[in-house]
Design a protein around this motif. Structure first.
Motif, PDB file in Angstrom:
ATOM      1  N   LEU A  44       0.829  -1.435  -0.012  1.00 48.48           N
ATOM      2  CA  LEU A  44       0.073   0.342   0.168  1.00 48.48           C
ATOM      3  C   LEU A  44       1.034   0.929   0.090  1.00 48.48           C
ATOM      4  O   LEU A  44       1.435   1.543   0.531  1.00 48.48           O
ATOM      5  N   GLY A  45       0.529   2.064  -0.978  1.00 50.02           N
ATOM      6  CA  GLY A  45       1.214   3.271  -1.247  1.00 50.02           C
ATOM      7  C   GLY A  45       1.196   4.228   0.214  1.00 50.02           C
ATOM      8  O   GLY A  45       0.383   4.603   1.392  1.00 50.02           O
ATOM      9  N   ILE A  46       2.371   4.477   0.350  1.00 48.34           N
ATOM     10  CA  ILE A  46       2.359   5.158   2.045  1.00 48.34           C
ATOM     11  C   ILE A  46       4.518   6.360   2.001  1.00 48.34           C
ATOM     12  O   ILE A  46       5.060   5.152   1.607  1.00 48.34           O
ATOM     13  N   SER A  47       4.408   7.268   2.606  1.00 45.34           N
ATOM     14  CA  SER A  47       5.965   7.743   2.673  1.00 45.34           C
ATOM     15  C   SER A  47       6.855   6.977   2.856  1.00 45.34           C
ATOM     16  O   SER A  47       7.418   7.049   2.161  1.00 45.34           O
ATOM     17  N   VAL A 142      -1.452   3.422   7.936  1.00 41.56           N
ATOM     18  CA  VAL A 142      -1.256   4.399   6.437  1.00 41.56           C
ATOM     19  C   VAL A 142      -2.862   5.028   6.063  1.00 41.56           C
ATOM     20  O   VAL A 142      -2.342   6.442   5.542  1.00 41.56           O
ATOM     21  N   ALA A 143      -3.285   5.287   6.528  1.00 42.78           N
ATOM     22  CA  ALA A 143      -4.410   5.686   7.193  1.00 42.78           C
ATOM     23  C   ALA A 143      -4.482   7.489   7.092  1.00 42.78           C
ATOM     24  O   ALA A 143      -4.920   8.719   6.648  1.00 42.78           O
ATOM     25  N   ARG A 144      -3.177   7.420   8.579  1.00 41.16           N
ATOM     26  CA  ARG A 144      -3.143   8.748   8.866  1.00 41.16           C
ATOM     27  C   ARG A 144      -1.842   8.652   7.636  1.00 41.16           C
ATOM     28  O   ARG A 144      -1.887  10.471   7.709  1.00 41.16           O
ATOM     29  N   ASP A 145      -1.282   8.446   7.179  1.00 38.60           N
ATOM     30  CA  ASP A 145       0.077   9.139   6.236  1.00 38.60           C
ATOM     31  C   ASP A 145      -0.871   9.464   5.138  1.00 38.60           C
ATOM     32  O   ASP A 145      -1.243  10.495   4.031  1.00 38.60           O
ATOM     33  N   VAL A 146      -2.086   9.188   4.809  1.00 39.89           N
ATOM     34  CA  VAL A 146      -3.236   9.221   3.340  1.00 39.89           C
ATOM     35  C   VAL A 146      -3.945  10.571   3.791  1.00 39.89           C
ATOM     36  O   VAL A 146      -3.692  11.323   3.126  1.00 39.89           O
ATOM     37  N   ILE A 147      -3.917  10.681   5.234  1.00 33.99           N
ATOM     38  CA  ILE A 147      -4.720  11.462   5.743  1.00 33.99           C
ATOM     39  C   ILE A 147      -4.121  13.013   5.822  1.00 33.99           C
ATOM     40  O   ILE A 147      -3.860  14.523   5.171  1.00 33.99           O
ATOM     41  N   TYR A 149      -0.420  13.032   4.150  1.00 35.15           N
ATOM     42  CA  TYR A 149       0.348  13.660   3.419  1.00 35.15           C
ATOM     43  C   TYR A 149       0.139  13.431   1.513  1.00 35.15           C
ATOM     44  O   TYR A 149       0.922  13.311   0.507  1.00 35.15           O
ATOM     45  N   ARG A 150      -1.466  12.224   1.819  1.00 35.57           N
ATOM     46  CA  ARG A 150      -1.924  12.143   0.599  1.00 35.57           C
ATOM     47  C   ARG A 150      -1.149  11.202  -0.090  1.00 35.57           C
ATOM     48  O   ARG A 150      -1.590   9.954  -0.546  1.00 35.57           O
ATOM     49  N   GLY A 151      -0.382  10.414   1.140  1.00 36.60           N
ATOM     50  CA  GLY A 151       0.637   9.013   0.239  1.00 36.60           C
ATOM     51  C   GLY A 151       1.146   8.650  -0.975  1.00 36.60           C
ATOM     52  O   GLY A 151       1.653  10.487  -1.857  1.00 36.60           O
ATOM     53  N   GLN A 152       0.699   7.616  -1.545  1.00 44.32           N
ATOM     54  CA  GLN A 152       1.096   7.765  -2.318  1.00 44.32           C
ATOM     55  C   GLN A 152       0.161   7.409  -3.463  1.00 44.32           C
ATOM     56  O   GLN A 152       0.763   6.299  -5.327  1.00 44.32           O
ATOM     57  N   PHE A 153      -0.904   7.241  -3.125  1.00 45.45           N
ATOM     58  CA  PHE A 153      -2.352   7.020  -3.889  1.00 45.45           C
ATOM     59  C   PHE A 153      -2.843   7.553  -5.365  1.00 45.45           C
ATOM     60  O   PHE A 153      -3.175   8.981  -4.468  1.00 45.45           O
ATOM     61  N   ALA A 154      -2.888   6.976  -6.580  1.00 50.17           N
ATOM     62  CA  ALA A 154      -4.116   8.148  -7.043  1.00 50.17           C
ATOM     63  C   ALA A 154      -5.187   8.193  -7.007  1.00 50.17           C
ATOM     64  O   ALA A 154      -5.632   7.314  -5.299  1.00 50.17           O
TER      65      ALA A 154
END
Length: 240
Positions: A44-47, A142-147, A149-154
Motif C-alpha cells: 500500500l502506498g505510504i511515504s 497508512v490511513a494517517r499517512d493518506v490523510i 500527506y496524501r500518501g502515494q495513492f492515485a
C-alpha cells in the motif's frame, strides 16, 4: 533546561548518523552479491515505502523509479491518467504492464511499484526479473499517512475529500478493501518487510519510533538471504 534539549537533539542526530553508517556498511556487503538485480517495492502506498525505496537506491548506488508516476507521465499527466483509468481500464492496465516491462528489462533499479504490479499474472511474472519486497504497515498508519500527506495513492484508489468527523475510519475502510483486493498478489513477493516485526525485534512499543534506516537494515537482510539462496541453488544445479 536548554542544555538538556540541545543534548537530546545532538543525541538523536548522532544516533541517526550511526544508523546511516550501519546501513551503508550493510549495503556494501549486499551490493556485490546482488550483481545488479533490481528491487521492486510492493504494498500500500505510504511515504515510508517511498522513503525506504529512495534510501535503498542511494546506499546501493541504484536508480530509483516510481512506476505509478511513470504511468501517469506516459498517459499525459495525473489528470489524464485518471481519465483513462475511468474510461478505459484495459488500456490503463496495458500502460502499467508496458512500464513494468521496460523497468524489468533494466538492472540496478529500486522501483516503488503501484498495485497494478500485482493485478495480473503477466505483471507478476515481470517482477520475477528482480527481487520483490512487500512493505507491510498497519492500515491505521497508512490511513494517517493518506490523510496527512496524501500518501502515494492515485485518486481513484483512495479518496479523502476534505476533513470531516470519521475521515480516519473512512480511509481505513477503503484501505482494508484495497488490501483485501490485492492480498493474493502481495503474497507472491519474495520477502516481507514488516514495520511491526522490526519494532518487535528492536523492542519498540511505539511504531512511530521506527526509522527508514531500521526498515532499510531489515530489507537489506532479507535481500542478502535471498541472494544467498539463489547462489546455493545455482551451485546445486551446476553440472559435475
Amino acid at each position: 533546561m536548554a542544555w538538556h534539549s540541545n543534548y537530546t537533539s545532538v543525541t538523536k542526530v548522532a544516533a541517526t548518523d550511526d544508523s546511516s553508517l550501519v546501513v551503508k556498511k550493510k549495503a556494501a556487503n549486499v551490493f556485490s552479491e546482488l550483481k545488479g538485480t533490481s528491487i521492486f517495492m510492493i504494498g500500500l502506498g505510504i511515504s515510508l515505502k517511498t522513503d525506504l525505496g529512495k534510501l535503498l537506491a542511494d546506499v546501493l548506488r541504484y536508480y530509483y523509479f516510481d512506476s505509478d508516476r511513470l504511468v501517469e507521465e506516459a498517459l499525459g499527466g495525473a489528470s489524464a491518467a485518471k481519465s483513462v483509468r475511468e474510461s478505459d481500464e484495459n488500456g490503463f492496465s496495458e500502460s502499467e504492464t508496458e512500464v513494468l516491462k521496460q523497468l524489468s528489462s533494466m538492472g540496478r533499479l529500486v522501483v516503488c511499484a503501484g498495485n497494478g504490479a500485482v493485478q495480473s499474472s503477466t505483471n507478476l511474472a515481470l517482477l520475477r526479473h528482480g527481487i520483490s519486497l512487500l512493505v507491510d504497515v498497519p492500515l491505521e498508519i497508512v490511513a494517517r499517512d493518506v490523510i496527512e500527506y496524501r500518501g502515494q495513492f492515485a485518486s481513484f484508489e483512495v479518496s479523502t475529500p476534505g476533513s470531516y468527523p470519521g475521515v480516519g475510519s473512512h480511509a481505513t475502510n477503503q484501505l482494508a478493501a484495497l488490501y483485501s483486493k490485492h492480498k493474493d498478489g502481495y503474497a507472491t513477493t519474495d520477502a516481507v518487510i514488516s514495520l511491526q516485526k522490526v519494532a518487535s525485534r528492536l523492542g519498540y512499543d511505539n511504531l512511530d519510533g521506527i526509522t527508514k534506516e531500521d526498515m532499510a537494515l531489515e530489507a537489506l537482510g532479507e535481500i542478502e538471504k535471498l541472494t544467498r539462496v539463489k547462489k546455493m541453488m545455482a551451485e546445486v544445479a551446476r553440472p559435475f
